[in-house]
Scaffold this motif. Structure first.
Motif, PDB file in Angstrom:
ATOM      1  N   UNK A 200       0.829  -1.209   0.000  1.00 24.46           N
ATOM      2  CA  UNK A 200       0.000   0.000   0.000  1.00 24.46           C
ATOM      3  C   UNK A 200       0.862   1.257   0.000  1.00 24.46           C
ATOM      4  N   UNK A 201       2.077   1.170   0.563  1.00 25.48           N
ATOM      5  CA  UNK A 201       3.030   2.281   0.536  1.00 25.48           C
ATOM      6  C   UNK A 201       3.843   2.177  -0.747  1.00 25.48           C
ATOM      7  N   UNK A 202       3.724   3.153  -1.613  1.00 25.98           N
ATOM      8  CA  UNK A 202       4.380   3.118  -2.922  1.00 25.98           C
ATOM      9  C   UNK A 202       5.900   3.077  -2.753  1.00 25.98           C
ATOM     10  N   UNK A 203       6.560   2.195  -3.532  1.00 28.84           N
ATOM     11  CA  UNK A 203       8.027   2.049  -3.523  1.00 28.84           C
ATOM     12  C   UNK A 203       8.556   1.666  -2.142  1.00 28.84           C
ATOM     13  N   UNK A 204       7.848   0.790  -1.458  1.00 29.15           N
ATOM     14  CA  UNK A 204       8.220   0.423  -0.099  1.00 29.15           C
ATOM     15  C   UNK A 204       9.633  -0.158  -0.031  1.00 29.15           C
ATOM     16  N   UNK A 205       9.986  -1.010  -0.998  1.00 33.18           N
ATOM     17  CA  UNK A 205      11.305  -1.655  -0.920  1.00 33.18           C
ATOM     18  C   UNK A 205      12.428  -0.642  -1.099  1.00 33.18           C
ATOM     19  N   UNK A 206      12.268   0.261  -2.044  1.00 36.08           N
ATOM     20  CA  UNK A 206      13.300   1.286  -2.255  1.00 36.08           C
ATOM     21  C   UNK A 206      13.428   2.190  -1.025  1.00 36.08           C
ATOM     22  N   UNK A 207      12.299   2.555  -0.442  1.00 35.70           N
ATOM     23  CA  UNK A 207      12.335   3.404   0.752  1.00 35.70           C
ATOM     24  C   UNK A 207      12.983   2.671   1.927  1.00 35.70           C
ATOM     25  N   UNK A 208      12.704   1.377   2.052  1.00 35.71           N
ATOM     26  CA  UNK A 208      13.289   0.592   3.146  1.00 35.71           C
ATOM     27  C   UNK A 208      14.802   0.491   2.994  1.00 35.71           C
ATOM     28  N   UNK A 209      15.281   0.350   1.756  1.00 36.85           N
ATOM     29  CA  UNK A 209      16.723   0.285   1.515  1.00 36.85           C
ATOM     30  C   UNK A 209      17.382   1.594   1.932  1.00 36.85           C
ATOM     31  N   UNK A 210      16.740   2.718   1.576  1.00 36.19           N
ATOM     32  CA  UNK A 210      17.287   4.024   1.967  1.00 36.19           C
ATOM     33  C   UNK A 210      17.383   4.156   3.486  1.00 36.19           C
TER      34      UNK A 210
END
Length: 719
Positions: free
Chosen positions: A72-82
């Protein structure tokens, strides 16, 4: 819960709907913080919470619900990596699948929907590695449709079209009836509001009233069956509005003449009991004479078996009763080809897709059973390892074209239209130029580059050339050449065969002895078969080599009494010398024979046995001087590869060497040396000397054929 209460659900409330320990604490806290800070979200909190509740009703495991919330949170994986927070691998595949589904939705929206919904559904199933993604997308779509009243009219219509074209049929195929019915009714209400309202008003009671009626007649029938000692499972359902509308359209009947708006289903142990139940039903309620069908005695063409009867129940309301055995019911519910294709009127399909859907339906049933018994869900940790037998590629306009596994861009062109294939000169895949032999992968977008005239090539028909993987495409090319006159086919067949036999050193071989292997009575007939692609030139060459091998008589050995065949020294590894043990054997550099070719041995004074081709000039000269040194040899089972020199004559164009080396690498051939030089007196022309290691004769033939198919290459042959 009221609409106001639902609308007031917070992101924290949505997160609280997950099972305990579904997410690592750090990831859950990160998700909540980003959501509450106003990061871009795909859905409102109440819509997400509703989707999680739907998945819980389907007995989805903790991973499925956790992946639903995360996406539901857009681009969750990229944000988590950051943020240096790790997303567990078990959730990565489910997130990846939801992203693939989003790409399919984007395609559907961008092209207005409806062009090829079956292709879109099959593309989705092919892209998703873990089929647990499918219930996720169904639950999310249903929750969005329930909240669609908030959206502008055009967005409601787009959402409803996607639901009608993709989600509802998928729910039908997976047997998730409670989702299927609601998805269809919600989409129908948006797309056909007048028809929906007319049918709803025409019904003699509302859905709640119909459900109450069903419960009443179910209880009465159960009592009667128990009194007569019949063990049966009785279930019922009121027909939903979209299904009523479809039946009215299909049978051209008014709603008053539909007798199955309410229906009961009775499952028993055997066929005799089916007819016994039928008698009790007719004794309990008067039947409608024209509405009885015996699909047990006369099954439908799709294998469906059941008794159907319509009766007049309490309050004068009609309803349908279906009676069948449990085995018949299992086939109806899980026999994919016999069920969903019949329901959707679809003939499209594939064995692997049927298998994937049946597999998923079984898992969903097992999940429901496990949840009822308090066991762990069988969906936990399941990955689909079923390989799809089709490839789904896209036209520039988003049309889905399905091809057999290994289908090339040329197959793609012929799948669009015969003339597109005949005029095909090149192709772009995802914006980059590729050769016509490029094997497509699911989801790639293909643009076919065509010429003004239809000019298919005969080598497209040769399996070894790798241009076509589809038999339908080859039939279209063959049909084109069948229209040509016999003389042109003869000439083309002779050119194709001569080119291949010249590569093999068999140019002047007699073809008469091998005609029978190809069901040909005359050489001209064989040439026509070669021209039309029914027989490959390499097949003829191989047949000639096998014939020569059969004719070859063992020559007398140079040493005394013969002993059992012994393998050559470890260094040779690929040649067996008959009658002589412990001799070093090496391939002669003058003719460099390959495994699969006829060979002869010559016993040298200091270098062991030298292995030649029988027609090698050096071997014939040596054998003429000292025939006693000639030894019979044959290829052994251990083949480590053989060095071969290849000479390529071509136009000196840009990227020629790159194309050659790329092709060689694709065929798994090891390059030992490469040298190019301009030919004398030939401006703009180049000669490429290639030294490679070949596994066998077949690989050499394939390499030479592919090299000659490269743009600008005039010839490729053994040096």
């Amino acid at each position: 819960m009221s609409v106001t209460a639902i609308a007031n659900i917070s992101w924290d409330d949505a997160l609280a709907r997950l099972p305990k320990d579904a997410l690592p604490a750090s990831l859950a806290a990160f998700w909540r913080a980003r959501a509450e800070a106003g990061a871009p979200m795909r859905d409102r909190a109440d819509v997400l919470a509703d989707a999680l509740s739907i998945l819980a009703s389907l007995n989805a495991d903790a991973e499925v619900r956790a992946a639903t919330l995360l996406d539901a949170l857009i681009d969750i994986e990229a944000l988590a990596v950051e943020a240096q927070i790790q997303v567990p691998e078990r959730l990565h595949v489910l997130l990846e699948g939801q992203r693939a589904a989003s790409r399919v939705w984007a395609l559907h929206r961008s092209h207005g929907g409806g062009r090829n919904p079956e292709g879109m559904r099959r593309l989705l199933l092919a892209l998703v590695r873990d089929l647990r993604v499918v219930p996720i997308v169904l639950a999310r779509q249903l929750s969005r449709m329930r909240a669609a009243w908030r959206l502008p009219a055009d967005e409601q219509a787009a959402l409803a079209r996607m639901t009608r074209d993709i989600h509802a049929p998928l729910a039908n195929r997976l047997g998730i009836w409670q989702l299927k019915w609601e998805l269809e009714d919600l989409a129908f209400r948006v797309l056909e509001p007048d028809a929906y309202l007319r049918i709803a008003q025409s019904m003699d009671d509302d859905r709640v009233g119909r459900e109450r009626f069903i419960q009443m007649v179910m209880a009465r029938l159960r009592d009667v069956l128990a009194e007569n000692g019949i063990a049966a499972d009785v279930a019922g359902r009121p027909k939903h509005i979209y299904s009523i509308w479809k039946k009215m359209q299909r049978k051209a009947l008014p709603i008053e003449e539909l007798y199955d708006l309410r229906a009961l289903r009775v499952l028993v142990a055997d066929v005799p009991t089916c007819y016994a139940v039928l008698g009790l039903v007719h004794a309990l309620w008067p039947p409608v004479p024209s509405e009885f069908d015996d699909y047990i005695a006369r099954p439908k063409t799709n294998g469906y078996r059941s008794l159907h009867t319509a009766v007049i129940g309490p309050e004068g309301k009609t309803f349908e009763v279906q009676i069948r055995t449990r085995d018949m019911h299992a086939q109806s519910e899980l026999g994919v080809a016999a069920h969903w294709r019949y329901k959707e009127g679809s003939s499209a399909g594939g064995a692997a897709m049927d298998k994937r859907i049946a597999w998923m339906r079984k898992l969903l049933e097992q999940a429901a059973e496990a949840a009822g018994e308090g066991e762990a869900s069988p969906l936990q940790g399941i990955d689909s390892d079923l390989v799809e037998d089709r490839v789904y590629a896209l036209t520039p306009k988003g049309e889905v074209i399905d091809l057999p596994q290994g289908g090339t861009v040329l197959d793609f062109a012929y799948a669009i239209h015969s003339m597109v294939g005949h005029r095909c000169r090149g192709a772009k895949v995802d914006g980059r130029i590729v050769p016509l032999t490029y094997a497509l992968h699911t989801g790639e977008r293909v643009e076919i580059l065509t010429g003004k005239t239809a000019e298919p090539r005969r080598d497209w028909l040769q399996a070894s050339s790798g241009f076509l993987a589809s038999s339908r495409s080859r039939d279209k090319v063959r049909a084109w050449f069948n229209k040509l006159d016999r003389e042109r086919n003869l000439q083309a067949g002779r050119e194709l065969l001569d080119r291949d036999l010249r590569r093999m050193g068999l140019l002047h071989a007699d073809l008469q002895p091998v005609l029978g292997k190809f069901n040909a009575t005359h050489v001209d007939e064989l040439l026509v078969l070669v021209a039309l692609g029914d027989v490959g030139p390499s097949q003829v060459g191989r047949a000639l080599l096998e014939l020569e091998r059969e004719r070859q008589e063992p020559l007398p050995a140079a040493t005394a009494p013969a002993r059992p065949p012994a393998a050559s020294a470890p260094g040779a590894g690929a040649v067996t010398v008959q009658g002589v043990d412990n001799l070093l054997a090496q391939v002669a550099r003058c003719c460099q024979p390959l495994p699969g070719e006829r060979i002869a041995g010559y016993l040298t004074r200091s270098r062991g046995v030298s292995v030649h081709r029988p027609d090698c000039a050096a071997f014939l000269r040596l054998a003429g001087k000292e025939p006693a040194r000639v030894l019979p040899v044959e290829w052994g089972t251990r083949r480590s590869g053989q060095e071969v020199a290849i000479r390529i004559e071509a136009v000196d164009r840009k990227w020629l060497l790159k194309d050659i080396t790329t092709l060689v690498a694709q065929l798994g051939v090891h390059v030992l040396n490469l040298h190019s030089e301009q030919t004398r007196g030939g401006y703009g022309r180049v000669r490429v000397q290639l030294q490679v290691r070949i596994a066998d004769f077949g690989q050499l033939g394939l390499l030479l054929a592919r090299l000659e198919s490269l743009p600008g290459v005039d010839s490729a042959r053994r040096a």
